[in-house]
Motif scaffolding. Structure first.
Motif, PDB file in Angstrom:
ATOM      1  N   THR A  73       0.831  -1.201   0.000  1.00  0.00           N
ATOM      2  CA  THR A  73       0.000   0.000   0.000  1.00  0.00           C
ATOM      3  C   THR A  73       0.867   1.254   0.000  1.00  0.00           C
ATOM      4  OG1 THR A  73      -1.711  -1.200   1.218  1.00  0.00           O
ATOM      5  CG2 THR A  73      -1.843   1.206   1.225  1.00  0.00           C
ATOM      6  N   ILE A  74       1.913   1.250   0.808  1.00  0.00           N
ATOM      7  CA  ILE A  74       2.836   2.393   0.846  1.00  0.00           C
ATOM      8  C   ILE A  74       3.489   2.580  -0.515  1.00  0.00           C
ATOM      9  CG2 ILE A  74       5.005   3.231   1.825  1.00  0.00           C
ATOM     10  CD1 ILE A  74       4.158   1.911   4.470  1.00  0.00           C
ATOM     11  N   LEU A  75       3.874   1.489  -1.162  1.00  0.00           N
ATOM     12  CA  LEU A  75       4.491   1.571  -2.482  1.00  0.00           C
ATOM     13  C   LEU A  75       3.545   2.180  -3.514  1.00  0.00           C
ATOM     14  CD1 LEU A  75       7.146   0.726  -3.963  1.00  0.00           C
ATOM     15  CD2 LEU A  75       5.885  -1.277  -4.716  1.00  0.00           C
ATOM     16  N   LEU A  76       2.297   1.783  -3.476  1.00  0.00           N
ATOM     17  CA  LEU A  76       1.320   2.332  -4.413  1.00  0.00           C
ATOM     18  C   LEU A  76       1.078   3.822  -4.172  1.00  0.00           C
ATOM     19  CD1 LEU A  76      -1.250  -0.586  -4.549  1.00  0.00           C
ATOM     20  CD2 LEU A  76       0.355   0.110  -6.319  1.00  0.00           C
ATOM     21  N   VAL A  77       0.961   4.224  -2.909  1.00  0.00           N
ATOM     22  CA  VAL A  77       0.731   5.630  -2.578  1.00  0.00           C
ATOM     23  C   VAL A  77       1.937   6.471  -2.988  1.00  0.00           C
ATOM     24  CG1 VAL A  77       0.429   7.245  -0.653  1.00  0.00           C
ATOM     25  CG2 VAL A  77      -0.919   5.149  -0.744  1.00  0.00           C
ATOM     26  N   VAL A  78       3.139   5.992  -2.685  1.00  0.00           N
ATOM     27  CA  VAL A  78       4.355   6.731  -3.037  1.00  0.00           C
ATOM     28  C   VAL A  78       4.493   6.819  -4.552  1.00  0.00           C
ATOM     29  CG1 VAL A  78       6.877   6.661  -2.929  1.00  0.00           C
ATOM     30  CG2 VAL A  78       5.544   6.274  -0.882  1.00  0.00           C
ATOM     31  N   SER A  79       4.106   5.777  -5.267  1.00  0.00           N
ATOM     32  CA  SER A  79       4.170   5.808  -6.730  1.00  0.00           C
ATOM     33  C   SER A  79       3.289   6.916  -7.295  1.00  0.00           C
ATOM     34  CB  SER A  79       3.726   4.469  -7.318  1.00  0.00           C
ATOM     35  OG  SER A  79       4.552   3.436  -6.878  1.00  0.00           O
ATOM     36  N   VAL A  80       2.083   7.032  -6.798  1.00  0.00           N
ATOM     37  CA  VAL A  80       1.181   8.088  -7.251  1.00  0.00           C
ATOM     38  C   VAL A  80       1.733   9.457  -6.873  1.00  0.00           C
ATOM     39  CG1 VAL A  80      -1.133   9.060  -6.941  1.00  0.00           C
ATOM     40  CG2 VAL A  80      -0.845   6.600  -7.234  1.00  0.00           C
TER      41      VAL A  80
ATOM     42  N   VAL B  73      13.128  12.647  -2.062  1.00  0.00           N
ATOM     43  CA  VAL B  73      12.692  11.924  -0.851  1.00  0.00           C
ATOM     44  C   VAL B  73      11.718  10.811  -1.224  1.00  0.00           C
ATOM     45  CG1 VAL B  73      11.371  12.155   1.283  1.00  0.00           C
ATOM     46  CG2 VAL B  73      13.140  13.817   0.735  1.00  0.00           C
ATOM     47  N   LEU B  74      10.770  11.112  -2.098  1.00  0.00           N
ATOM     48  CA  LEU B  74       9.816  10.080  -2.519  1.00  0.00           C
ATOM     49  C   LEU B  74      10.516   8.956  -3.279  1.00  0.00           C
ATOM     50  CD1 LEU B  74       6.779  12.259  -3.639  1.00  0.00           C
ATOM     51  CD2 LEU B  74       6.905  10.759  -1.654  1.00  0.00           C
ATOM     52  N   GLY B  75      11.516   9.293  -4.067  1.00  0.00           N
ATOM     53  CA  GLY B  75      12.271   8.266  -4.786  1.00  0.00           C
ATOM     54  C   GLY B  75      13.019   7.344  -3.840  1.00  0.00           C
ATOM     55  N   VAL B  76      13.621   7.910  -2.814  1.00  0.00           N
ATOM     56  CA  VAL B  76      14.331   7.098  -1.817  1.00  0.00           C
ATOM     57  C   VAL B  76      13.357   6.189  -1.080  1.00  0.00           C
ATOM     58  CG1 VAL B  76      15.625   7.215   0.349  1.00  0.00           C
ATOM     59  CG2 VAL B  76      16.261   8.693  -1.567  1.00  0.00           C
ATOM     60  N   ILE B  77      12.205   6.736  -0.687  1.00  0.00           N
ATOM     61  CA  ILE B  77      11.192   5.922  -0.005  1.00  0.00           C
ATOM     62  C   ILE B  77      10.717   4.793  -0.921  1.00  0.00           C
ATOM     63  CG2 ILE B  77       8.838   5.947   0.922  1.00  0.00           C
ATOM     64  CD1 ILE B  77       9.429   8.802   1.908  1.00  0.00           C
ATOM     65  N   PHE B  78      10.532   5.101  -2.205  1.00  0.00           N
ATOM     66  CA  PHE B  78      10.089   4.097  -3.168  1.00  0.00           C
ATOM     67  C   PHE B  78      11.081   2.937  -3.253  1.00  0.00           C
ATOM     68  CE2 PHE B  78      10.056   2.343  -7.448  1.00  0.00           C
ATOM     69  CZ  PHE B  78       8.721   2.032  -7.617  1.00  0.00           C
ATOM     70  N   PHE B  79      12.370   3.248  -3.401  1.00  0.00           N
ATOM     71  CA  PHE B  79      13.367   2.181  -3.554  1.00  0.00           C
ATOM     72  C   PHE B  79      13.556   1.389  -2.265  1.00  0.00           C
ATOM     73  CE2 PHE B  79      14.668   4.581  -7.347  1.00  0.00           C
ATOM     74  CZ  PHE B  79      14.639   3.536  -8.255  1.00  0.00           C
TER      75      PHE B  79
ATOM     76  N   ALA C 239      10.552  -0.847  -2.038  1.00  0.00           N
ATOM     77  CA  ALA C 239      10.630  -1.929  -3.029  1.00  0.00           C
ATOM     78  C   ALA C 239      11.612  -3.000  -2.579  1.00  0.00           C
ATOM     79  CB  ALA C 239      11.022  -1.364  -4.383  1.00  0.00           C
ATOM     80  N   LEU C 240      12.757  -2.586  -2.037  1.00  0.00           N
ATOM     81  CA  LEU C 240      13.730  -3.566  -1.535  1.00  0.00           C
ATOM     82  C   LEU C 240      13.181  -4.352  -0.354  1.00  0.00           C
ATOM     83  CD1 LEU C 240      17.037  -1.530  -1.811  1.00  0.00           C
ATOM     84  CD2 LEU C 240      16.297  -3.452  -3.231  1.00  0.00           C
ATOM     85  N   ALA C 241      12.435  -3.676   0.514  1.00  0.00           N
ATOM     86  CA  ALA C 241      11.823  -4.367   1.647  1.00  0.00           C
ATOM     87  C   ALA C 241      10.795  -5.396   1.158  1.00  0.00           C
ATOM     88  CB  ALA C 241      11.171  -3.366   2.594  1.00  0.00           C
ATOM     89  N   LEU C 242      10.041  -5.039   0.127  1.00  0.00           N
ATOM     90  CA  LEU C 242       9.076  -5.991  -0.434  1.00  0.00           C
ATOM     91  C   LEU C 242       9.764  -7.200  -1.059  1.00  0.00           C
ATOM     92  CD1 LEU C 242       6.433  -3.616  -2.021  1.00  0.00           C
ATOM     93  CD2 LEU C 242       6.021  -5.353  -0.283  1.00  0.00           C
ATOM     94  N   VAL C 243      10.867  -6.975  -1.733  1.00  0.00           N
ATOM     95  CA  VAL C 243      11.622  -8.092  -2.314  1.00  0.00           C
ATOM     96  C   VAL C 243      12.158  -8.997  -1.212  1.00  0.00           C
ATOM     97  CG1 VAL C 243      13.742  -8.664  -3.558  1.00  0.00           C
ATOM     98  CG2 VAL C 243      12.232  -6.896  -4.434  1.00  0.00           C
ATOM     99  N   TYR C 244      12.671  -8.393  -0.153  1.00  0.00           N
ATOM    100  CA  TYR C 244      13.188  -9.185   0.958  1.00  0.00           C
ATOM    101  C   TYR C 244      12.071 -10.023   1.603  1.00  0.00           C
ATOM    102  CZ  TYR C 244      15.308 -10.388   5.413  1.00  0.00           C
ATOM    103  OH  TYR C 244      15.776 -11.081   6.502  1.00  0.00           O
ATOM    104  N   LEU C 245      10.921  -9.398   1.845  1.00  0.00           N
ATOM    105  CA  LEU C 245       9.805 -10.132   2.465  1.00  0.00           C
ATOM    106  C   LEU C 245       9.267 -11.232   1.545  1.00  0.00           C
ATOM    107  CD1 LEU C 245       7.714  -7.393   4.286  1.00  0.00           C
ATOM    108  CD2 LEU C 245       9.096  -9.192   5.295  1.00  0.00           C
TER     109      LEU C 245
END
Length: 78
Positions: A7-14, A60-66, A69-75
């Motif tokens: 959800t955070i990834l989708l919000v940050v993407s928008v 800042v949004l780009g850093v949060i996005f990456f 995304a890395l946290a999602l890959v790890y999980l």
């Protein structure tokens, strides 16, 4: 946890899309885009005001996005 990060990834993407679209255009006409803007090489100034704020927000949004995304890959791999 996975759903929260997704959800955070989708919000940050928008928000990244909105932040990029709100940034002012750097080139004034199509000819400078074709010539590479060589005439404006030495007239470049540091961003100020709204432009500087939008650049910081985008970074800042780009850093949060990456990071997200890395946290999602790890999980998803565990």
């Amino acid at each position: 946890m996975y759903n929260l990060l997704m959800t955070i990834l989708l919000v940050v993407s928008v928000l990244i899309i909105i932040a990029v679209m709100m940034q002012p255009a750097k080139q004034s006409d199509a000819m400078s885009a074709l010539s590479g803007g060589a005439d404006e090489l030495f007239s470049r100034q540091k961003a100020r005001g709204f432009e500087a704020f939008m650049q910081k927000v985008t970074v800042v949004l780009g850093v949060i996005f990456f990071v997200d995304a890395l946290a999602l890959v790890y999980l998803s791999s565990h």
